[in-house]
Design an enzyme around this catalytic site. Structure first.
Site, PDB file in Angstrom:
ATOM      1  N   LYS A  96       0.021   5.267  -6.105  1.00  0.00           N
ATOM      2  CA  LYS A  96      -0.957   5.202  -7.192  1.00  0.00           C
ATOM      3  C   LYS A  96      -1.901   6.399  -7.140  1.00  0.00           C
ATOM      4  CE  LYS A  96      -4.138   2.307  -6.545  1.00  0.00           C
ATOM      5  NZ  LYS A  96      -4.759   0.985  -6.252  1.00  0.00           N
ATOM      6  N   CYS A 115      -1.509   1.730  -2.975  1.00  0.00           N
ATOM      7  CA  CYS A 115      -2.509   2.778  -2.770  1.00  0.00           C
ATOM      8  C   CYS A 115      -1.947   4.198  -2.806  1.00  0.00           C
ATOM      9  CB  CYS A 115      -3.201   2.576  -1.420  1.00  0.00           C
ATOM     10  SG  CYS A 115      -3.562   0.874  -0.980  1.00  0.00           S
ATOM     11  N   CYS A 146       0.815  -1.210   0.000  1.00  0.00           N
ATOM     12  CA  CYS A 146       0.000   0.000   0.000  1.00  0.00           C
ATOM     13  C   CYS A 146       0.854   1.268   0.000  1.00  0.00           C
ATOM     14  CB  CYS A 146      -0.931  -0.001   1.208  1.00  0.00           C
ATOM     15  SG  CYS A 146      -1.928   1.505   1.333  1.00  0.00           S
ATOM     16  N   TYR A 185      -8.948  -3.621 -11.133  1.00  0.00           N
ATOM     17  CA  TYR A 185      -8.783  -2.215 -10.753  1.00  0.00           C
ATOM     18  C   TYR A 185      -7.361  -1.718 -10.973  1.00  0.00           C
ATOM     19  CZ  TYR A 185      -6.834  -3.684  -6.197  1.00  0.00           C
ATOM     20  OH  TYR A 185      -6.053  -4.226  -5.203  1.00  0.00           O
ATOM     21  N   HIS A 191     -27.155  21.215  -2.596  1.00  0.00           N
ATOM     22  CA  HIS A 191     -27.247  21.629  -3.997  1.00  0.00           C
ATOM     23  C   HIS A 191     -26.317  22.797  -4.294  1.00  0.00           C
ATOM     24  CE1 HIS A 191     -29.157  22.011  -7.896  1.00  0.00           C
ATOM     25  NE2 HIS A 191     -29.244  23.330  -7.688  1.00  0.00           N
ATOM     26  N   GLU A 249      -6.699   1.387 -13.442  1.00  0.00           N
ATOM     27  CA  GLU A 249      -6.080   2.578 -12.859  1.00  0.00           C
ATOM     28  C   GLU A 249      -4.828   2.990 -13.615  1.00  0.00           C
ATOM     29  OE1 GLU A 249      -7.523   2.261  -8.208  1.00  0.00           O
ATOM     30  OE2 GLU A 249      -5.731   1.183  -8.842  1.00  0.00           O
TER      31      GLU A 249
END
Length: 451
Positions: free
Chosen positions: A51, A48, A43, A177, A436, A181
């Site tokens: 990346k 992670c 990671c 993934y 909104h 990616e």
């Protein structure tokens, strides 16, 4: 041979191993953790974190052009691959230092080197035999690729962050993934990307609408996404590499990335000699308490092959430490794990896909879906679109799944994951006032189910 005794000996200082070592040491246990490489595991070092940093870098390429619609003149931006690599390396080194400091401040002992199991409760490292009441294997996973002629010319995702030269032409093999990616990131950074997918869509296991939608967005972004094909061979040509497909088509490349999955990193630890029969993919079998068939020997994270996600490894570590050195009341529910894919646009999901929901709940399932151009791009000129989708059980009104493709999907879905974990109903979504104008408000303004 020197000998030392511990309450817990952890093999592997990735996310799960470090968390287990820290938490156990903070509860007063005598803890050692062994790691031959950089702290933080996949990671922090090749997963992670780097990346996501590269994903940010790729996003700026489009943002410069999009800013023109808002009155900016960014000129002609120039990308510096060497600068990105140096800045990333500096940040990862800082994180490595933080991990070491966290271990030491908790009272855990960090040992450098590759540890091996030599008996029940016995670990050998650097000529020292360590005895432990509990041993935890948390060695993560390693890349796996197809064994085709010339496979040694391809790279794994681990090598993509430090390529000596930025590739003009990148061929990505895979549909998961990691493949999506890296295809999206390197396309955003300026490479010409071809992605080879064996099946009909990317992201097997995700909701079918999400898979279809992301495939279209990757193609819109400029990725040459080819489904129903696979590489047959790789060879060196006069101008880089050449990938030959099963139908004989030849695709030129500067770099070929095999992103076809990761397998548990369990080889060479001495598990089989202790009576642990590994699964076919190398995963270590454990029970619901992360206990192997050997008393006192535990395993968690990617090496057990359940859910290969950093937060899952960390959560499993917390469950284990609570059982070994706490009250044992902590549990982990694998059914509501949110996940994100950092493509451009990004993807995130939590809960059941439509197919899973229909299999479990039949005709009572209701689907709410919207595809639209987000407000940001009404002036940017970019054609990016967004998908939001809810999967609802009509019998109970409970929201079973929530899926999104769009900017900051991970940030949005993380919040809604709390609601799904708490058992939120569609009526409660409907009663929630939206913010909104945001993309997230779409999830609480979906009123009519699709046919």
């Amino acid at each position: 041979m020197d000998e030392t005794s511990w309450d817990l000996f952890v093999i592997g200082a990735g996310s799960g191993g470090v968390r287990a070592a820290r938490m156990a040491a903070q509860r007063g246990a005598r803890v050692a953790i062994a790691e031959p490489g950089a702290l933080g595991g996949t990671c922090v070092n090749v997963g992670c974190i780097p990346k996501k940093l590269y994903s940010f870098a790729a996003g700026y390429g489009a943002a410069f052009e999009q800013s023109r619609g808002y009155g900016w003149d960014p000129g002609a931006p120039v990308f510096d691959w060497a600068a990105l690599k140096a800045n990333r390396a500096r940040e990862i080194a800082r994180l490595n230092g933080i991990y070491e400091q966290l271990l030491r401040s908790a009272g855990a002992t960090l040992l450098r080197g590759r540890a091996q199991l030599v008996g029940p409760g016995q670990v050998e490292l650097g000529g020292v035999r360590h005895h432990a009441r509990h041993v935890l294997v948390a060695t993560g996973a390693r890349p796996a690729g197809p064994r085709i002629p010339g496979h040694e010319l391809a790279l794994s995702s681990d090598a993509m962050f430090d390529l000596p030269v930025f590739p003009r032409r990148l061929v990505v093999v895979g549909a998961g993934y990691i493949a999506c990616e890296f295809a999206s990131i390197f396309r955003g950074l300026g490479a010409r990307v071809t992605q080879l997918v064996r099946g009909d869509e990317v992201l097997r296991g995700f909701d079918h609408d999400l898979r279809r939608f992301l495939g279209a967005e990757l193609r819109r972004q400029g990725v040459d996404l080819r489904t129903g094909c696979a590489p047959a061979a790789i060879e060196r040509g006069t101008d880089g590499l050449v990938v030959t497909l099963a139908d004989g088509t030849r695709v030129p490349a500067d770099v070929v990335l095999f992103a076809t999955g990761r397998v548990p990193n369990s080889a060479g630890l001495g598990l089989e000699a202790l009576g642990v029969a590994l699964r076919a993919n190398g995963a270590i079998p454990v029970d619901e308490h992360f206990q192997t068939v050997v008393p006192g020997l535990h395993a968690l994270g990617d090496v057990i092959g359940r859910v290969q996600l950093t937060p899952v490894a960390i959560a499993e570590a917390m469950v284990l430490v609570d059982r070994l050195f706490g009250r044992g009341g902590r549990r982990l529910d694998y059914t509501q794990i949110p996940t994100a894919v950092f493509t451009h646009p990004s993807v995130a999901s939590v809960g059941l896909t439509e197919a899973q929901a229909r299999e479990r709940h039949g005709d009572s399932v209701r689907i709410y879906r919207s595809e639209f151009r987000p407000l940001r791009h009404t002036l940017s000129g970019d054609g990016e679109r967004t998908l939001v989708k809810l999967v609802v059980d009509g019998a109970s009104d409970r929201v079973l799944g929530l899926h999104m493709v769009g900017e900051e999907a991970g940030e949005i879905v993380q919040g809604f994951a709390v609601a799904l974990t708490a058992g939120a109903t569609k009526a409660q979504f409907d009663a929630t006032v939206g913010i909104h104008p945001t993309v997230a408000e779409e999830f609480v303004t979906l009123r009519e189910p699709v046919a």
